[in-house]
Design an enzyme around this catalytic site. Structure first.
Site, PDB file in Angstrom:
ATOM      1  N   GLY A   1       0.832  -1.187   0.000  1.00  0.00           N
ATOM      2  CA  GLY A   1       0.000   0.000   0.000  1.00  0.00           C
ATOM      3  C   GLY A   1       0.871   1.243   0.000  1.00  0.00           C
ATOM      4  N   ARG A   2       0.362   2.332   0.564  1.00  0.00           N
ATOM      5  CA  ARG A   2       1.122   3.588   0.554  1.00  0.00           C
ATOM      6  C   ARG A   2       2.491   3.431   1.213  1.00  0.00           C
ATOM      7  NH1 ARG A   2      -4.186   6.324   1.330  1.00  0.00           N
ATOM      8  NH2 ARG A   2      -4.045   5.643   3.489  1.00  0.00           N
ATOM      9  N   ILE A   3       2.492   2.874   2.436  1.00  0.00           N
ATOM     10  CA  ILE A   3       3.759   2.753   3.153  1.00  0.00           C
ATOM     11  C   ILE A   3       4.641   1.702   2.502  1.00  0.00           C
ATOM     12  CG2 ILE A   3       4.823   2.158   5.353  1.00  0.00           C
ATOM     13  CD1 ILE A   3       2.369   3.331   6.747  1.00  0.00           C
TER      14      ILE A   3
ATOM     15  N   ARG B   1      -3.235  -9.176  -1.549  1.00  0.00           N
ATOM     16  CA  ARG B   1      -4.364 -10.003  -1.988  1.00  0.00           C
ATOM     17  C   ARG B   1      -4.516  -9.930  -3.499  1.00  0.00           C
ATOM     18  NH1 ARG B   1      -9.209  -8.018   1.841  1.00  0.00           N
ATOM     19  NH2 ARG B   1      -8.141  -6.048   1.419  1.00  0.00           N
TER      20      ARG B   1
ATOM     21  N   ARG C   1       1.847  -3.614  12.568  1.00  0.00           N
ATOM     22  CA  ARG C   1       1.202  -3.931  13.835  1.00  0.00           C
ATOM     23  C   ARG C   1       1.822  -5.212  14.380  1.00  0.00           C
ATOM     24  NH1 ARG C   1       0.035   0.540  13.962  1.00  0.00           N
ATOM     25  NH2 ARG C   1      -2.024   1.523  14.092  1.00  0.00           N
TER      26      ARG C   1
ATOM     27  N   GLU D   1       1.907  -5.035  23.072  1.00  0.00           N
ATOM     28  CA  GLU D   1       2.486  -3.729  23.403  1.00  0.00           C
ATOM     29  C   GLU D   1       1.734  -3.069  24.562  1.00  0.00           C
ATOM     30  OE1 GLU D   1       3.149   0.227  20.688  1.00  0.00           O
ATOM     31  OE2 GLU D   1       3.489  -1.730  19.763  1.00  0.00           O
TER      32      GLU D   1
ATOM     33  N   HIS E   1       8.021   1.755  19.144  1.00  0.00           N
ATOM     34  CA  HIS E   1       6.905   2.277  18.346  1.00  0.00           C
ATOM     35  C   HIS E   1       7.141   3.736  17.943  1.00  0.00           C
ATOM     36  CE1 HIS E   1       2.370   1.519  17.537  1.00  0.00           C
ATOM     37  NE2 HIS E   1       2.900   2.300  16.610  1.00  0.00           N
TER      38      HIS E   1
ATOM     39  N   GLY F   1       7.672   4.718  14.584  1.00  0.00           N
ATOM     40  CA  GLY F   1       7.562   4.860  13.137  1.00  0.00           C
ATOM     41  C   GLY F   1       7.124   6.225  12.657  1.00  0.00           C
TER      42      GLY F   1
END
Length: 326
Positions: free
Chosen positions: A158-160, A180, A242, A271, A289, A291
């Site tokens: 996706g975008r990231i 997918r 995640r 977490e 965490h 990012g």
């Protein structure tokens, strides 16, 4: 809804964001900047027209029910919404929004940083130096791996994921990916990316894996023990998405036993708790965490929250509404 809705924010946000919220809304802030308890979140929902939680807040059905008729919107500060019971929100007629897009580049920067740190043993080297273990350069000491020519397997383009792939191309890595469905031919061409319809097949053929898919019921433990065993012993695994996408116990076992060369994690399955074995391993790069932890990203996230709230209170559809899919 009143002209100045009651907006309850669960954690401290960047000062410019809080200042603007106070100007526009009847805003209530968490001045202690600590995680609220379940009962405190219920109380917050009960007195809010709009609740602004973060990824660290588990917004379950009980909290949503506590909002009663007054809670109209959950304007999440963050892109992921797996911590929000969207079915309960949908059933109660509550609009849910998020903040996509603005953290893409900084999260991709972090992913590439972690790939480099893992491949070149940066965290391990720094620990040795700080502990007084550096006695000077040696030809075979602290040797890592070059990224040039290696295959990067992106889970979730996706975008990231695409932003990570662009950075990897700058390091002369070959991009492979599993989704997918394949991305558009134009994106594939720009990234020189190879599509693998079966994740198991891709894992067996790449040198570095970057996890960039969302957390859903389908992706929980997507990388389970069986799939981790598909990776070659010299492979590296990086996760900035995640924590629950990876079976953390299975990962720790394989890192400890040398069945996997290294891993770099920014997120964790339970977490803020981290599997204790990971904390003991030199081949695990562990980051708390971080990012999207730049001033620019966090401010932009807050600005998106404000836009979503203003558009909603003006009677229109918020630009970042998250739809519930049964």
């Amino acid at each position: 809804m009143p002209s100045k809705p009651v907006v309850v924010v669960t954690r401290r946000l960047p000062d410019p964001v809080q200042t603007r919220m106070r100007e526009l809304f009847d805003a209530e802030f968490n001045l202690e900047d600590r995680g609220l308890t379940h009962d405190e979140l219920k109380a917050a929902a009960a007195r809010a027209d709009i609740l602004v939680p973060t990824v660290s807040d588990e917004i379950d059905a009980d909290i949503i029910a506590a909002g009663g008729d007054s809670l109209k919107m959950i304007a999440n500060f963050g892109a992921g919404v797996d911590h929000i019971d969207r079915r309960a929100a949908h059933d109660q007629g509550i609009v849910v929004t998020n903040t996509p897009g603005v953290l893409t580049e900084d999260t991709a920067d972090m992913a590439m940083t972690m790939i480099l740190a893992c491949a070149r043993r940066l965290s391990e080297g720094e620990r040795v130096l700080r502990a007084g273990g550096f006695s000077g350069w040696a030809p075979t000491w602290m040797m890592g791996r070059s990224l040039r020519g290696k295959r990067l397997g992106v889970i979730g383009l996706g975008r990231i994921g695409q932003a990570v792939a662009r950075r990897a191309r700058a390091f002369d890595m070959h991009v492979h990916y599993h989704n997918r469905n394949p991305v558009s031919p134009a994106i594939e061409k720009a990234l020189e990316a190879t599509y693998w319809p079966e994740l198991d097949d891709m894992l067996a053929h790449v040198d570095v894996v970057s996890v960039n898919c969302p957390s859903t019921r389908e992706t929980r433990h997507l990388l389970n023990a069986k799939r981790l065993d598909r990776l070659r012993p010299e492979a590296l695994l990086v996760n900035t998405s995640r924590g629950d996408v990876i079976d953390e116990a299975a990962l720790a076992e394989r890192l400890k036993d040398g069945r996997l060369a290294g891993a770099a994690l920014d997120v964790y399955e339970n977490e803020p708790d981290i599997h204790p074995t990971l904390l003991e391993l030199e081949n695990a790069v562990l980051v708390p965490h971080m990012g999207s932890a730049t001033i620019e990203s966090r401010t932009a996230m807050g600005e998106k929250v404000i836009v979503n709230i203003r558009v909603f209170t003006d009677g229109h559809r918020p630009p970042d509404r998250v739809l519930f899919e049964s």
